[in-house]
Design an enzyme around this catalytic site. Structure first.
Site, short mmCIF file in Angstrom:
data_model
loop_
_atom_site.label_atom_id
_atom_site.label_comp_id
_atom_site.label_asym_id
_atom_site.label_seq_id
_atom_site.Cartn_x
_atom_site.Cartn_y
_atom_site.Cartn_z
N TRP A 155 14.59 174.60 12.59
CA TRP A 155 13.52 173.93 11.82
C TRP A 155 13.89 172.51 11.39
CZ3 TRP A 155 11.93 178.60 8.11
CH2 TRP A 155 11.35 179.60 8.90
N LYS A 156 15.12 172.12 11.66
CA LYS A 156 15.59 170.77 11.35
C LYS A 156 15.17 170.38 9.92
CE LYS A 156 15.66 169.52 16.21
NZ LYS A 156 15.62 168.46 17.21
N HIS A 194 25.29 170.04 16.91
CA HIS A 194 23.97 169.59 17.36
C HIS A 194 24.00 168.08 17.59
CE1 HIS A 194 19.75 168.57 17.45
NE2 HIS A 194 19.53 169.84 17.75
N GLU A 240 21.69 171.05 25.34
CA GLU A 240 20.54 170.26 24.91
C GLU A 240 20.76 168.80 25.32
OE1 GLU A 240 18.45 172.24 21.34
OE2 GLU A 240 20.23 171.24 20.55
N SER A 266 12.65 169.79 23.79
CA SER A 266 11.18 169.72 23.93
C SER A 266 10.59 170.97 24.59
CB SER A 266 10.76 168.48 24.73
OG SER A 266 11.18 167.30 24.08
#
Ligand code: PGA
Length: 257
Positions: A13-14, A99, A171, A219
């Protein structure tokens, strides 16, 4: 017909949702667990602020909770930080480590990522080791080296504990959304598969006998999720922007197969 493979569906959810927004989405997810695919593992990663409340709401559901980032020291004078140990006591089971937003916006080094992997394991959390190359690194042809360096520094000589899955999220930085409506550059399923295959091969050399689970992130949307999860070396997805609203997350869950 053989059973579809069990999938790992992770929602990062950043900093999209505030405390109230996080609890509201957690309640909506708790009321809607019927469409989690058989054998699927769903984990949400709320902000540190909302994590205890989200843990309470999801306690009686199959959905687990993880932290987005944890400090490697257990306690002390580290203004602004929350430790892995504290997250574990608050009910987290997983933690994102490395991340690209932490690496690039907060300048975390490979060494600090390593410290976080060790601290997560020490605290009893399952780290989700994130990695990926920038656009410039890919254009220079440096992608395999970047991935190898990120993997080696995080995992080399580590005694991986039995019973803890080694979860790696590939990612590519260039594919990550820059907002809910601003998609990154498209990464094809074939490119993702090649990278996941490379990661599995490199891990076999670094930690013999430990088979990683690999998630793709960048994305991912309802329209693209199947392209990734149908690849043989892709075990699931780590979704950012599209996981922060019920409809787009449900769209992903219902479009997997
Ligand atoms: P995104 O984020 O789905 O918004 O691209 C993925 C991630 O960075 O974990």
């Amino acid at each position: 017909m053989s059973q579809p493979k069990p999938l790992y569906l992770f929602a990062n959810w950043k900093m999209y949702l505030d405390h109230a927004g996080s609890l509201a989405l957690a309640k909506a997810l708790a009321a809607d667990t019927a469409n989690i695919p058989p054998g699927g593992t769903v984990v949400v990663f709320p902000s540190a602020l909302a994590l205890p409340g989200v843990v309470d709401i999801l306690a009686s559901t199959p959905i687990a909770v993880g932290a987005q980032h944890g400090h490697w020291v257990a306690e002390g004078g580290y203004t602004g930080a929350v430790s892995m140990e504290m997250f574990r006591r608050a009910g987290a089971q997983f933690v994102l480590v490395g991340h690209s937003e932490r690496r690039h916006l907060f300048h975390e080094t490979n060494h600090e990522v390593r410290l976080q992997v060790e601290a997560a394991l020490g605290a009893g959390l399952t780290p989700v080791l994130c990695m990926g190359e920038t656009k410039a690194e890919r254009e220079r042809g440096d992608t395999p080296e970047v991935i190898e360096t990120q993997l080696r520094s995080a995992l080399q000589t580590l005694a991986w504990p039995g019973g803890v899955p080694l979860i790696i999220a590939y990612e590519p930085v260039w594919a990550i959304s820059r907002g809910r409506d601003k998609l990154g550059l498209p990464c094809s399923g074939v490119t993702a598969e090649k990278m996941h295959e490379l990661i599995v091969r490199l891990v076999a050399g670094l930690l013999p006998g430990v088979a990683p689970l690999t998630l793709f992130g960048g994305s991912v949307r309802a329209e693209t999720v199947r392209e990734y999860v149908k690849q043989p070396h892709v075990d699931g997805v780590l979704v950012g922007a599209a996981s922060t609203q019920l409809a787009s997350w449900q769209g992903i869950i219902t479009n997997l197969y």
